[in-house]
Design a protein around this motif. Structure first.
Motif, PDB file in Angstrom:
ATOM      1  N   GLY A 120       0.805  -1.220   0.000  1.00  0.00           N
ATOM      2  CA  GLY A 120       0.000   0.000   0.000  1.00  0.00           C
ATOM      3  C   GLY A 120       0.836   1.268   0.000  1.00  0.00           C
ATOM      4  N   LEU A 121       2.108   1.142   0.349  1.00  0.00           N
ATOM      5  CA  LEU A 121       2.971   2.323   0.412  1.00  0.00           C
ATOM      6  C   LEU A 121       3.838   2.502  -0.840  1.00  0.00           C
ATOM      7  N   LEU A 122       3.794   1.495  -1.712  1.00  0.00           N
ATOM      8  CA  LEU A 122       4.680   1.533  -2.876  1.00  0.00           C
ATOM      9  C   LEU A 122       4.015   2.237  -4.047  1.00  0.00           C
ATOM     10  N   PRO A 123       4.833   2.893  -4.873  1.00  0.00           N
ATOM     11  CA  PRO A 123       4.251   3.478  -6.085  1.00  0.00           C
ATOM     12  C   PRO A 123       3.726   2.359  -6.985  1.00  0.00           C
ATOM     13  N   ALA A 124       2.648   2.607  -7.688  1.00  0.00           N
ATOM     14  CA  ALA A 124       2.094   1.568  -8.570  1.00  0.00           C
ATOM     15  C   ALA A 124       3.093   1.230  -9.671  1.00  0.00           C
ATOM     16  N   ALA A 125       3.161  -0.068 -10.024  1.00  0.00           N
ATOM     17  CA  ALA A 125       4.080  -0.492 -11.087  1.00  0.00           C
ATOM     18  C   ALA A 125       3.625   0.135 -12.403  1.00  0.00           C
TER      19      ALA A 125
END
Ligand SMILES: Cc1ncc(COP(=O)(O)O)c(C=O)c1O
Length: 356
Positions: A350-355
């Motif tokens: 939830g904290l990662l930028p979308a691929a």
């Protein structure tokens, strides 16, 4: 008087991946403490639990094994090494070894021993790496390299194979050196290797072992296990002198007996390792997440996109491992659940930028 529930000061629902020392005590080991608690027993190790522990250690490590329960891992390491070396002795170890990085100089300051440290790619020594510092015998200007110390599993989560330990032992012995093993996570190593404890200790040529109980579910307590009687001298005196002789030793020994006489040590370690494997599977492939080391046992190392570690830490505690590279360390323990791992992985995702 009854126990006042208000004395529970923490939130048991709060979980983390900071250290296998953050976990509590395995309930069966609390039972072992309670069972040992009735009545009186002779203090300072003359109790029936410590006598039984000697038998249990012999069953695991061979007839020559002699056990010396102590309070903690630093004590086990420093005492082991002190008993293996003369005043002029030195220890060859990895630069990343706990005895070098995390014991506040206790080998040097408490035992007066010199550490000869070697850079390694993965926390593991090899015969070739040992030789970078194993030289100068007979030179009065040089601390005498007389012990090699290795950690199993290592501080970087890596694992020595049985053959690798054997090669190090043969190499050390051929140069008149002894082999110490810091086994704070020995059970995790056995679970990962799938072999009995003695295969990569006694039978591989380890002389003195710091056997780890705390990270395997004990309230507290570790155990020095002398595997080659000629390799260690004066431990019984050194233990008291160095403030590691428990008066109520029965409670350390009762836990170790309960752990090692049953399969609990292996069950707990296998579980911790499986949770680390689940965690690494869950996060590998997430955009921006790089797993930095092979996951051999219960540790996972990773680099995350900038800022993510601090936000994730608001929910789950864990430590930075290397500030320079941004590497973090996640540890699993006997009480890590699949739900813990899945919640952690979901929070990270939830904290990662979308691929893209
Ligand atoms: C490799 C290693 N050795 C020994 C220890 C034991 O240290 P302590 O003195 O905290 O029990 C630890 C604990 O973190 C460890 O990771």
């Amino acid at each position: 008087m009854n126990f006042d529930p208000a004395l529970r000061l923490h939130d048991p629902a709060r979980r983390g991946f900071a250290s296998d020392n953050y976990a509590g005590v395995h309930p069966l080991l609390l039972d072992a403490i309670a069972a040992a608690n009735e009545g009186h027993q002779i203090a300072y190790g003359e109790d029936v639990y410590t006598a039984r522990l000697q038998q249990v250690m012999k069953a695991h490590f061979g007839e020559a094994a002699e056990a010396f329960p102590v309070f903690n891992g630093t004590g086990a390491n420093v005492l082991s090494l002190q008993s293996m070396l003369p005043r002029w002795g030195a220890i060859v170890c990895a630069q990343t070894a706990h005895i070098n990085t995390d014991e506040n100089g206790a080998p040097e300051r408490v035992a007066g021993l010199k550490l000869l440290t070697v850079e390694t790619p993965d926390g593991k020594l090899t015969p070739e790496l040992i030789d970078r510092e194993a030289w100068g015998w007979g030179d009065e200007h040089r601390a005498q390299p007389l012990v090699v110390s290795i950690t199993q599993t290592t501080e970087l989560g890596t694992l020595y194979s049985v053959e690798e330990v054997r090669a190090i032992a043969e190499h050390a012995h051929s140069r008149g050196m002894l082999l110490h093993m810091d086994g704070a996570r020995l059970s995790n190593a056995a679970a990962a290797l799938g072999v009995p404890l003695r295969d990569f200790t006694t039978d591989a040529g380890v002389d003195v072992l710091s056997y780890g109980g705390t990270k395997n579910g004990l309230l507290y307590g570790e155990c020095i296990v002398v595997l080659s009687p000629a390799a260690s001298e004066g431990l019984v005196y050194l233990r008291k002198m160095n403030m590691q002789l428990a008066s109520k030793m029965r409670f350390v020994s009762a836990q170790l007996v309960a752990l090692l006489e049953s399969g609990l040590w292996l069950e707990s370690a296998s579980h911790a390792n499986a949770m680390a494997a689940r965690l690494s599977d869950a996060v590998s492939g997430m955009p921006g997440v790089t797993l930095t080391r092979p996951v051999a046992a219960n540790a996972v190392f990773a680099i995350l996109p900038p800022g993510v570690a601090d936000r994730l830490r608001e929910v789950f505690r864990f430590y930075d491992w290397d500030n320079a590279t941004g590497e973090v360390r996640w540890m699993c323990s006997f009480d890590t659940t699949e739900a813990d791992v899945d919640a952690f992985a979901a929070a990270l995702a939830g904290l990662l930028p979308a691929a893209s």
